[in-house]
Design a protein around this motif. Structure first.
Motif, PDB file in Angstrom:
ATOM      1  N   ALA A  48       0.820  -1.216   0.000  1.00 52.47           N
ATOM      2  CA  ALA A  48       0.000   0.000   0.000  1.00 52.47           C
ATOM      3  C   ALA A  48       0.852   1.263   0.000  1.00 52.47           C
ATOM      4  O   ALA A  48       0.357   2.351  -0.286  1.00 52.47           O
ATOM      5  N   SER A  49       2.138   1.114   0.341  1.00 54.04           N
ATOM      6  CA  SER A  49       3.037   2.274   0.390  1.00 54.04           C
ATOM      7  C   SER A  49       3.722   2.527  -0.941  1.00 54.04           C
ATOM      8  O   SER A  49       4.438   3.513  -1.093  1.00 54.04           O
ATOM      9  N   LYS A  50       3.558   1.592  -1.894  1.00 55.61           N
ATOM     10  CA  LYS A  50       4.267   1.720  -3.185  1.00 55.61           C
ATOM     11  C   LYS A  50       3.668   2.829  -4.043  1.00 55.61           C
ATOM     12  O   LYS A  50       2.481   3.134  -3.936  1.00 55.61           O
ATOM     13  N   PRO A  51       4.491   3.413  -4.921  1.00 56.62           N
ATOM     14  CA  PRO A  51       3.988   4.460  -5.818  1.00 56.62           C
ATOM     15  C   PRO A  51       2.797   3.944  -6.625  1.00 56.62           C
ATOM     16  O   PRO A  51       2.819   2.808  -7.085  1.00 56.62           O
ATOM     17  N   GLY A  52       1.791   4.756  -6.755  1.00 61.13           N
ATOM     18  CA  GLY A  52       0.613   4.351  -7.526  1.00 61.13           C
ATOM     19  C   GLY A  52      -0.487   3.774  -6.651  1.00 61.13           C
ATOM     20  O   GLY A  52      -1.658   3.827  -7.012  1.00 61.13           O
ATOM     21  N   ALA A  53      -0.115   3.231  -5.480  1.00 67.56           N
ATOM     22  CA  ALA A  53      -1.136   2.687  -4.576  1.00 67.56           C
ATOM     23  C   ALA A  53      -1.851   3.843  -3.873  1.00 67.56           C
ATOM     24  O   ALA A  53      -1.336   4.960  -3.800  1.00 67.56           O
ATOM     25  N   ARG A  54      -3.053   3.572  -3.396  1.00 65.11           N
ATOM     26  CA  ARG A  54      -3.822   4.609  -2.725  1.00 65.11           C
ATOM     27  C   ARG A  54      -4.546   3.964  -1.547  1.00 65.11           C
ATOM     28  O   ARG A  54      -5.204   2.944  -1.723  1.00 65.11           O
ATOM     29  N   ILE A  55      -4.428   4.534  -0.354  1.00 61.90           N
ATOM     30  CA  ILE A  55      -5.157   3.957   0.778  1.00 61.90           C
ATOM     31  C   ILE A  55      -5.951   5.031   1.509  1.00 61.90           C
ATOM     32  O   ILE A  55      -5.684   6.223   1.379  1.00 61.90           O
ATOM     33  N   ARG A  56      -6.931   4.530   2.276  1.00 59.93           N
ATOM     34  CA  ARG A  56      -7.737   5.425   3.110  1.00 59.93           C
ATOM     35  C   ARG A  56      -7.276   5.305   4.549  1.00 59.93           C
ATOM     36  O   ARG A  56      -7.174   4.214   5.086  1.00 59.93           O
ATOM     37  N   VAL A  57      -7.039   6.462   5.161  1.00 63.13           N
ATOM     38  CA  VAL A  57      -6.513   6.493   6.519  1.00 63.13           C
ATOM     39  C   VAL A  57      -7.433   7.344   7.394  1.00 63.13           C
ATOM     40  O   VAL A  57      -7.705   8.501   7.064  1.00 63.13           O
ATOM     41  N   ALA A  58      -7.903   6.757   8.485  1.00 61.43           N
ATOM     42  CA  ALA A  58      -8.745   7.506   9.425  1.00 61.43           C
ATOM     43  C   ALA A  58      -7.882   8.055  10.551  1.00 61.43           C
ATOM     44  O   ALA A  58      -7.020   7.344  11.083  1.00 61.43           O
ATOM     45  N   THR A  59      -8.096   9.289  10.921  1.00 65.98           N
ATOM     46  CA  THR A  59      -7.314   9.892  11.998  1.00 65.98           C
ATOM     47  C   THR A  59      -7.953  11.165  12.530  1.00 65.98           C
ATOM     48  O   THR A  59      -8.757  11.812  11.862  1.00 65.98           O
ATOM     49  N   LYS A  60      -7.538  11.480  13.765  1.00 66.87           N
ATOM     50  CA  LYS A  60      -7.883  12.767  14.364  1.00 66.87           C
ATOM     51  C   LYS A  60      -6.755  13.754  14.058  1.00 66.87           C
ATOM     52  O   LYS A  60      -6.906  14.958  14.218  1.00 66.87           O
ATOM     53  N   TYR A  61      -5.590  13.214  13.617  1.00 74.58           N
ATOM     54  CA  TYR A  61      -4.375  14.027  13.451  1.00 74.58           C
ATOM     55  C   TYR A  61      -4.108  14.296  11.980  1.00 74.58           C
ATOM     56  O   TYR A  61      -3.100  13.855  11.410  1.00 74.58           O
ATOM     57  N   ILE A  62      -5.005  15.051  11.344  1.00 75.23           N
ATOM     58  CA  ILE A  62      -4.957  15.300   9.911  1.00 75.23           C
ATOM     59  C   ILE A  62      -3.636  15.977   9.503  1.00 75.23           C
ATOM     60  O   ILE A  62      -2.984  15.566   8.545  1.00 75.23           O
ATOM     61  N   HIS A  63      -3.240  16.971  10.251  1.00 82.84           N
ATOM     62  CA  HIS A  63      -2.052  17.750   9.891  1.00 82.84           C
ATOM     63  C   HIS A  63      -0.793  16.882   9.930  1.00 82.84           C
ATOM     64  O   HIS A  63      -0.033  16.830   8.964  1.00 82.84           O
ATOM     65  N   SER A  64      -0.598  16.173  11.037  1.00 85.47           N
ATOM     66  CA  SER A  64       0.594  15.324  11.188  1.00 85.47           C
ATOM     67  C   SER A  64       0.572  14.174  10.198  1.00 85.47           C
ATOM     68  O   SER A  64       1.608  13.791   9.651  1.00 85.47           O
ATOM     69  N   ALA A  65      -0.615  13.602   9.962  1.00 89.51           N
ATOM     70  CA  ALA A  65      -0.723  12.475   9.030  1.00 89.51           C
ATOM     71  C   ALA A  65      -0.392  12.940   7.614  1.00 89.51           C
ATOM     72  O   ALA A  65       0.369  12.299   6.885  1.00 89.51           O
ATOM     73  N   LYS A  66      -0.949  14.085   7.236  1.00 91.09           N
ATOM     74  CA  LYS A  66      -0.707  14.619   5.886  1.00 91.09           C
ATOM     75  C   LYS A  66       0.791  14.834   5.666  1.00 91.09           C
ATOM     76  O   LYS A  66       1.344  14.432   4.642  1.00 91.09           O
TER      77      LYS A  66
END
Ligand code: PRT
Ligand code: MG
Length: 213
Positions: free
Chosen positions: A110-128
């Motif tokens: 899921a971390s490879k180029p071209g892959a896309r995942i959905r991530v749930a979090t309260k920490y939008i800024h840090s995650a981004k």
């Protein structure tokens, strides 16, 4: 008479702040776990505590409604730190911000180029910031609590959340796949308060700094 207001959240931060307050000669007059008071006096007539939600601490200090506050690095990064002086890492309420996935989920793929995942979090800024630095394509879903549930019911592939013992992840069949950063709580100070009330604030800063070492 000049006085100072310290913003604290209930729970782990309050508990772990008590010894630091004691080192500064400050003893709260009530316990916020049992009292419904939002403003708590202390043994010192010139020091009071306000009890606010953890995520609200930087806002109270930014606008000067509190002169000092104690907040997690996680909370400060999401807030952005405007108007706050952050003189001291108190080394309390320690944990880490992590990426976690259901056991068996192929995070490497899921971390490879071209892959896309959905991530749930309260920490939008840090995650981004984290996923952007890795060049990962991620759709972030903002949640306000219990991130651990999201991958279990198909809302997200992964979560970004705080982990301390790892017990919550284990209980929900999730595993940590990446540490984003270590987290602890910091003392924050309103910049104007520090200039105008230095004679009251500096001894508190010094006592806290001494107690942390
Ligand atoms: O609880 P509320 O929704 O009011 O707000 P809050 O969760 O922001 O406040 P609080 O008091 O729970 O947390 C305040 C601060 O403590 C956070 O901002 C962190 O800096 C710090 N801290 C330290 C933690 C943890 N450890 C922690 N383990 N905050 C939350 N957790 C949660 C985590 O989100 C996960 O759900 O505990 C769970 C994991 O714990 P383990 O031990 O099972 O791994
Ligand atoms: Mg909580």
């Amino acid at each position: 008479m000049s006085s100072i207001t310290l913003a604290l959240s209930k729970g782990r931060i309050f508990e772990e702040t008590l010894p630091l307050l004691a080192a500064a000669g400050i003893v709260p007059a009530d316990n916020p776990e049992t009292s419904r008071k939002l403003i708590i006096g202390t043994n010192r007539a010139d020091v009071r505590l306000v009890i606010v939600r953890a995520t609200d601490v930087p806002t109270y200090v930014q606008y000067g409604a509190a002169d000092l506050g104690i907040a997690g690095r996680d909370v400060l990064l999401e807030h952005g730190g405007a108007g706050l002086y952050q003189p001291l890492d108190l080394d309390i309420a320690r944990c880490r911000l992590c990426v976690a996935v259901p056991k068996g989920f192929d995070y490497a793929a899921a971390s490879k180029p071209g892959a896309r995942i959905r991530v749930a979090t309260k920490y939008i800024h840090s995650a981004k910031a984290h996923f952007a630095a890795k060049g990962m394509h991620v759709d972030l879903i903002k949640l306000y609590g219990s991130m651990e549930l999201a991958p279990l019911v198909g809302l997200a592939d992964a979560i970004v959340d705080l982990v301390s013992t790892g017990g919550t992840l284990r209980a929900n069949n999730l595993e940590e796949v990446e540490e984003i950063m270590p987290i602890s709580s910091r003392l924050v100070c309103n910049q104007a308060s520090l200039k105008l009330k230095r004679e009251l604030i500096q001894p508190v800063l010094d006592a806290f700094a001494g107690a942390v070492k």
